[in-house]
Design a protein around this motif. Structure first.
Motif, short mmCIF file in Angstrom:
data_model
loop_
_atom_site.label_atom_id
_atom_site.label_comp_id
_atom_site.label_asym_id
_atom_site.label_seq_id
_atom_site.Cartn_x
_atom_site.Cartn_y
_atom_site.Cartn_z
N PRO A 295 0.80 -1.24 0.00
CA PRO A 295 0.00 0.00 0.00
C PRO A 295 0.82 1.28 0.00
O PRO A 295 0.33 2.32 -0.44
CB PRO A 295 -0.83 -0.12 1.29
N GLU A 296 2.07 1.23 0.49
CA GLU A 296 2.86 2.46 0.54
C GLU A 296 3.30 2.94 -0.83
O GLU A 296 3.81 4.06 -0.98
CB GLU A 296 4.09 2.27 1.45
N ILE A 297 3.14 2.11 -1.86
CA ILE A 297 3.42 2.54 -3.23
C ILE A 297 2.20 3.29 -3.74
O ILE A 297 1.15 2.70 -4.04
CB ILE A 297 3.75 1.34 -4.15
N THR A 298 2.32 4.61 -3.80
CA THR A 298 1.16 5.44 -4.13
C THR A 298 1.15 5.93 -5.57
O THR A 298 0.13 6.47 -6.03
CB THR A 298 1.10 6.66 -3.19
N ASP A 299 2.23 5.76 -6.29
CA ASP A 299 2.28 6.17 -7.68
C ASP A 299 1.28 5.35 -8.49
O ASP A 299 1.38 4.12 -8.55
CB ASP A 299 3.70 5.96 -8.24
N PRO A 300 0.28 5.98 -9.11
CA PRO A 300 -0.77 5.22 -9.82
C PRO A 300 -0.25 4.39 -10.98
O PRO A 300 -0.94 3.47 -11.43
CB PRO A 300 -1.74 6.30 -10.30
N GLU A 301 0.95 4.70 -11.48
CA GLU A 301 1.50 3.89 -12.57
C GLU A 301 1.92 2.51 -12.07
O GLU A 301 1.95 1.55 -12.83
CB GLU A 301 2.71 4.59 -13.21
#
Length: 579
Positions: A295-301
């Motif tokens: 979840p800490e990966i917030t970049d939508p790509e």
């Protein structure tokens, strides 16, 4: 599924080595890589040396700021070609590389991944070793509450209420399936207009599906769900353990995955109106395939929010509103089925060693195991029983060992609360036994692994129903029996498009295996009997492959038998002491 898929791509952080495990011909590999390939029973085992070589090459390219994406992709294509893995390496390997490379470059840029650990994690069953194991070690804090005394659950009195539960697993709908197209194309998925020309009539895809590397046409899926509804109008609820999309791993797209999810969810809702459905996510629902970012990966790509948001939207047909937050956070949830029985739907894709993000963070991603332990603690205090469902079974060779180990500890602690577990992913009809961590020979829990609807590969379509102890005082909510249903694909294709396939009961577990019940003790006794009684084991083998003609004809030798029995008692791939 598709254990072969990422072995070439381990090159790209771990996504293509299993290509080779079930792929390339031994002579080419042996000539190209010498002792790096071992052939056993006609299958190739990709060794740690080959894995390490590919990883090293790709790491060098990623570290070299002058190497272009096209050059990296061409390296992957060339490696595929040299290993003779697919008939169309430009399309398959090039497509996989193009889709996955942005994610892999992002993960590599963080500096978190330890290249020397990649092969040891990916090929954990081959004991490749880890260059730096310490960062990979972690534990879940045990419950602060003392484990209650374990009492053997009593069987319900005759005439007690029961619930029928339908289990759908691994549908793998292929919108491009084309009857009469090439079924032996040499790529991960065939039976499409793009699969090549049919030279021999025997290589053509059947109307209702095909035993070779093909997924399912829509009309078979609709026919199957329709017949399920007719055969089982008394279903209390449905569990659905994921993998809805096809095995076209080189050409996936978010929009197509969302379309498939919506179409299948709508179909089941149409044929089972008013019946609750408890779904979970399979590894194929994501894009790129297998990728589930923490979840800490917030970049939508790069994050997985698009899939979790879609799952929340689709599952809202059946689930209460309060589960939305955990679905959108990490793809998991818990819901009360009825007073006394709770469902916990886990996202085991976080343990998947073919998930690139596992190499970025393997330490309880999304804190899902900590959350599970807390949910089970609350259920224990409330006097509830719990059914756990997910896609990937713990203890599988593609579920990271430490995750499996910690999960097994939780099951052991809450053995009196967890009444059953349900999984898919393997496409086979099987089960697993969990054992006590102290009295190591005492079975404590059973995981029921349902057969796939897809025929991929060498399989008849199948599904399961369970008879569960129902609502009554002191209900165990345990699985009392299960039935596996199949259709014979050979027969259906011989009769052609004008005759609907016939679904029938393949077997009923208690009757087939002479069981008094399906408790952990009885399922362990079945395992012990199969070790000594080869006729009984061969019956299990037939059912494991859903009585598919080719698989049954091939038979199961001693090595095959040993491996299959080992699967039953392995819930952590690093601990095969029961085998």
């Amino acid at each position: 599924m598709m254990r072969w898929l990422p072995l070439l791509f381990v090159a790209l952080l771990g996504s293509s080595f299993p290509l080779l495990v079930e792929g390339a011909p031994a002579p080419e590999l042996a000539i190209e890589f010498g002792d790096d390939v071992i052939t056993e029973d006609g299958k190739n085992v990709v060794t740690c040396t080959l894995c390490a070589t590919i990883v090293e090459d790709v790491v060098i390219m990623l570290e070299n700021g002058t190497v272009t994406d096209d050059q990296i992709i061409n390296y992957i294509i060339d490696t595929c070609a040299r290993l003779n893995i697919f008939s169309n390496p430009d399309q398959v390997c090039g497509g996989m590389a193009a889709i996955a490379l942005p994610t892999i470059k992002y993960i590599f840029s963080t500096g978190v991944v330890i290249p020397g650990n990649i092969c040891g994690m990916l090929l954990q069953g081959q004991v490749c070793g880890l260059s730096d194991p310490e960062p990979l070690e972690w534990t879940i804090a045990p419950s602060s509450n003392v484990k209650p005394p374990v009492n053997q659950p009593s069987q319900p009195p005759t005439g007690s209420p029961t619930i029928k539960v339908l289990h759908l697993a691994d549908i793998h709908y292929d919108p491009e399936y084309l009857a009469g197209s090439l079924a032996v194309c040499g790529d991960p998925l065939c039976c499409r207009a793009s699969s090549g020309d049919v030279v021999n009539a025997t290589d053509a895809a059947g109307y209702w599906g095909d035993y070779r590397t093909c997924d399912l046409p829509w009309y078979l899926i609709e026919n199957s769900v329709s017949q399920m509804a007719s055969l089982h109008p008394d279903v209390g609820y449905i569990i659905w353990t994921g993998d809805l999309t096809p095995h076209d791993v080189w050409s996936t797209a978010k929009d197509e995955n969302i379309m498939i999810i919506d179409r299948l969810m709508t179909l089941v809702a149409q044929y089972f109106p008013g019946v609750p459905v408890y779904p979970t996510l399979g590894n194929h629902e994501s894009h790129p395939v297998n990728t589930f970012a923490p979840p800490e990966i917030t970049d939508p790509e790069f994050n997985t929010a698009w899939l979790y948001d879609e799952a929340d939207r689709q599952w809202a047909r059946w689930l209460p509103a309060e589960v939305s937050s955990t679905i959108r956070y990490g793809g998991f949830y818990t819901a009360l089925v009825q007073p006394g029985l709770r469902i916990v739907s886990m996202n085991m894709n976080y343990c998947y060693t073919l998930n690139y993000w596992t190499y970025y963070k393997s330490q309880d991603p999304a804190s899902s195991l900590l959350w599970l332990s807390q949910v089970l603690e609350e259920a224990e205090l409330a006097g509830e029983k719990v059914h756990i469902l997910s896609h990937i079974p713990p203890g599988s060779g593609d579920c990271w060992t430490i995750f499996s180990r910690e999960f097994s500890k939780i099951i052991n602690r809450f053995e009196s609360t967890v009444a059953a577990q349900f999984y898919g992913h393997t496409h086979k009809d099987e089960y697993k036994i969990f054992y006590d961590t102290v009295d190591v020979n005492r079975p404590v829990n059973v995981a029921f692994i349902a057969p796939s609807l897809t025929t991929y590969s060498k399989l008849n379509p199948g599904y399961r129903t369970y008879t569960v102890d129902g609502q009554r005082p002191d209900s165990t909510w345990s699985v009392l029996d299960f039935n596996t249903y199949i259709m014979n694909l050979t027969d259906a294709n011989q009769k052609g498009s004008e005759v609907d396939p016939v679904w029938y009961e393949l077997y009923q577990a208690k009757q087939e295996y002479n069981l008094t019940d399906l408790t952990p003790q009885s399922m362990d006794e079945l395992f012990q009997r199969m070790k000594a009684d080869d006729a009984l084991f061969q019956l299990y083998y037939k059912n494991y492959y859903k009585n598919a003609d080719e698989a049954v004809a091939e038979g199961c030798n001693n090595r095959c038998k040993s491996n299959m029995l080992c699967r039953i008692v392995t819930t952590d791939i690093a601990d095969q002491s029961k085998c």
